[in-house]
Design an enzyme around this catalytic site. Structure first.
Site, PDB file in Angstrom:
ATOM      1  N   ASP A 145       2.595  12.809  26.084  1.00 50.66           N
ATOM      2  CA  ASP A 145       2.595  13.621  24.868  1.00 50.66           C
ATOM      3  C   ASP A 145       1.280  14.378  24.738  1.00 50.66           C
ATOM      4  OD1 ASP A 145       1.181  11.264  24.425  1.00 50.66           O
ATOM      5  OD2 ASP A 145       2.580  10.487  22.948  1.00 50.66           O
TER       6      ASP A 145
ATOM      7  N   ASP B  86       4.084   1.653  13.859  1.00 47.55           N
ATOM      8  CA  ASP B  86       5.402   1.900  13.260  1.00 47.55           C
ATOM      9  C   ASP B  86       6.533   1.815  14.294  1.00 47.55           C
ATOM     10  OD1 ASP B  86       5.032   4.212  14.707  1.00 47.55           O
ATOM     11  OD2 ASP B  86       5.095   5.578  12.997  1.00 47.55           O
TER      12      ASP B  86
ATOM     13  N   HIS C 128       6.643   3.400  17.251  1.00 50.79           N
ATOM     14  CA  HIS C 128       6.906   4.588  18.067  1.00 50.79           C
ATOM     15  C   HIS C 128       6.539   4.354  19.535  1.00 50.79           C
ATOM     16  CE1 HIS C 128       2.628   6.212  16.930  1.00 50.79           C
ATOM     17  NE2 HIS C 128       2.571   5.777  18.178  1.00 50.79           N
TER      18      HIS C 128
ATOM     19  N   GLU D 210       8.563   9.187  16.572  1.00 52.49           N
ATOM     20  CA  GLU D 210       8.380   8.428  15.342  1.00 52.49           C
ATOM     21  C   GLU D 210       9.724   7.843  14.881  1.00 52.49           C
ATOM     22  OE1 GLU D 210       5.537   7.615  14.626  1.00 52.49           O
ATOM     23  OE2 GLU D 210       4.157   9.219  14.103  1.00 52.49           O
TER      24      GLU D 210
HETATM   25  C1  F6R Z   1      -0.053   7.804  23.481  1.00 49.09           C
HETATM   26  C2  F6R Z   1       1.181   7.566  22.761  1.00 49.09           C
HETATM   27  C3  F6R Z   1       1.279   6.602  21.638  1.00 49.09           C
HETATM   28  C4  F6R Z   1       0.376   5.385  21.779  1.00 49.09           C
HETATM   29  C5  F6R Z   1       0.536   4.478  20.564  1.00 49.09           C
HETATM   30  C6  F6R Z   1      -0.385   3.277  20.643  1.00 49.09           C
HETATM   31  O1  F6R Z   1       0.143   8.740  24.540  1.00 49.09           O
HETATM   32  O2  F6R Z   1       2.142   8.185  23.065  1.00 49.09           O
HETATM   33  O3  F6R Z   1       2.614   6.166  21.559  1.00 49.09           O
HETATM   34  O4  F6R Z   1       0.701   4.690  22.947  1.00 49.09           O
HETATM   35  O5  F6R Z   1       0.249   5.205  19.410  1.00 49.09           O
HETATM   36  O6  F6R Z   1      -1.715   3.708  20.608  1.00 49.09           O
HETATM   37  P1  F6R Z   1      -2.891   2.697  20.916  1.00 49.09           P
HETATM   38  O7  F6R Z   1      -2.742   2.273  22.327  1.00 49.09           O
HETATM   39  O8  F6R Z   1      -4.154   3.513  20.720  1.00 49.09           O
HETATM   40  O9  F6R Z   1      -2.762   1.575  19.946  1.00 49.09           O
END
Ligand code: F6R
Length: 256
Positions: free
Chosen positions: A62, A131, A133, A138
C-alpha cells in the site's frame, strides 16, 4: 514464538528458503513496525552471504496518497530505508502504487497488471491493524476487493500518527492492494507482535469470517500463516492446540 525476535527469524527462514529455491521470487512487502525486525534479520543474512535478492522482485502492499516521492513517511521510502537499500534488489525491482498519480484509478489498475505480469506474488507479508485491517483494507472492505483507494479510519490515522509526529499530517487516503489481490498470493504470512495485537489476531483467526474484520479473510486462503509472539497470542482460545501442533510439527513440512 516466545519473542518478536523469534518471530522475525522464523519469517526470515521462510523468505530465505523461498529465494533459495526460487531466486526469481516475487515478494509482497508490508510497512509499519511489525515486519521491521524481519527485514533486519534478512539484511543480516544477506551481509553474511546466506541469501540474495539479485533476481527477486517486490511489490508494496500500500501507499499513502499525496506524499511526494522521497517523503520520509511514504511507504516507498520506508521500504527503501528498512529493507531494499540493505540488500541487493536490482534497480527497479521494488514497485509500489503511485500515490502521486494524476489518474489514481488508472494507477490502481496498472498496479494490478504489474503484479499479474510478474507472475504473481509468492509470499505476501502482512501486519494487522488494531481494527483488524490488512493492507489498508479497513473494516467492511469487500472481501473480493482489488487495488483501489481507501479512506483511513480515525483509529488507523491515530495509530500511524507516531510515524508522522502530528495527526494532522497523516493522509486520509491511501492506495492498497485489495483483499482479493492479497488472497491471490501463493503464501500469506501475517506478523503480529505485542499485546495491542492480541484482540485483532484472535478476531481474525478465530472469529467469524466477516468484512468487519478484514484479516479474517485469510481464513479463505489455502496457505496463510499467522506468526505471533506470546503477547499477541494472549486472546487466542485454542492456544494450547496451536502450541501442540507446533511442538509436533512433522520434520518434512516447510518451516511455515
Ligand atoms: C502496512 C500496512 C498495515 C500495517 C498495520 C500494522 O503496509 O498495510 O496494514 O501492517 O497497520 O501496522 P504496525 O505493524 O505498524 O502495527
Amino acid at each position: 514464538m516466545p519473542t518478536a525476535d523469534d518471530v522475525a527469524e522464523l519469517v526470515a527462514d521462510a523468505i530465505q528458503s523461498l529465494v533459495t529455491r526460487k531466486p526469481t521470487a516475487v515478494l509482497g512487502v508490508a510497512t509499519g513496525s511489525s515486519p521491521v525486525p524481519t527485514y533486519a534479520a534478512l539484511a543480516a543474512r544477506y551481509r553474511r552471504g546466506l541469501l540474495s535478492f539479485a533476481d527477486a522482485r517486490a511489490f508494496l502492499l500500500d501507499e499513502y496518497i499525496g506524499l511526494p516521492a522521497g517523503h520520509p513517511q511514504s511507504y516507498r521510502a520506508f521500504i527503501e530505508d528498512n529493507f531494499a537499500a540493505l540488500v541487493d534488489f536490482p534497480e527497479g525491482a521494488v514497485c509500489g502504487p503511485d500515490g502521486m498519480a494524476s489518474d489514481i484509478e488508472a494507477a490502481c489498475h496498472d498496479y494490478e497488471v504489474a503484479i499479474a505480469d510478474s507472475g504473481g506474488i509468492d509470499l505476501q507479508l502482512l501486519g494487522i491493524g488494531s481494527d483488524g485491517h490488512v493492507g489498508f483494507n479497513e473494516p467492511i472492505s469487500s472481501l473480493a476487493s482489488r487495488t483501489r483507494v481507501k479512506s483511513l479510519t480515525e483509529q488507523t490515522r491515530l495509530d500511524n500518527a507516531r510515524f508522522f509526529g502530528d495527526l494532522d499530517d497523516v493522509p486520509h487516503h491511501v492506495i492498497t492492494q485489495g483483499i482479493g489481490t492479497i488472497l491471490e498470493s501463493r503464501h500469506v504470512v501475517l506478523i503480529a507482535t505485542g499485546r495491542s495485537k492480541a484482540s485483532p489476531v484472535a478476531r481474525a483467526v478465530e472469529g467469524p469470517l466477516a468484512a468487519i474484520v478484514p484479516a479474517s479473510a485469510l481464513q479463505l486462503h489455502p496457505h496463510a500463516t499467522v506468526v505471533v509472539d506470546e503477547e499477541a497470542a494472549e486472546d487466542l482460545t485454542l492456544v494450547e492446540y496451536y502450541r501442540g501442533t507446533w511442538a509436533n510439527k512433522p520434520p518434512w513440512q516447510r518451516s511455515i
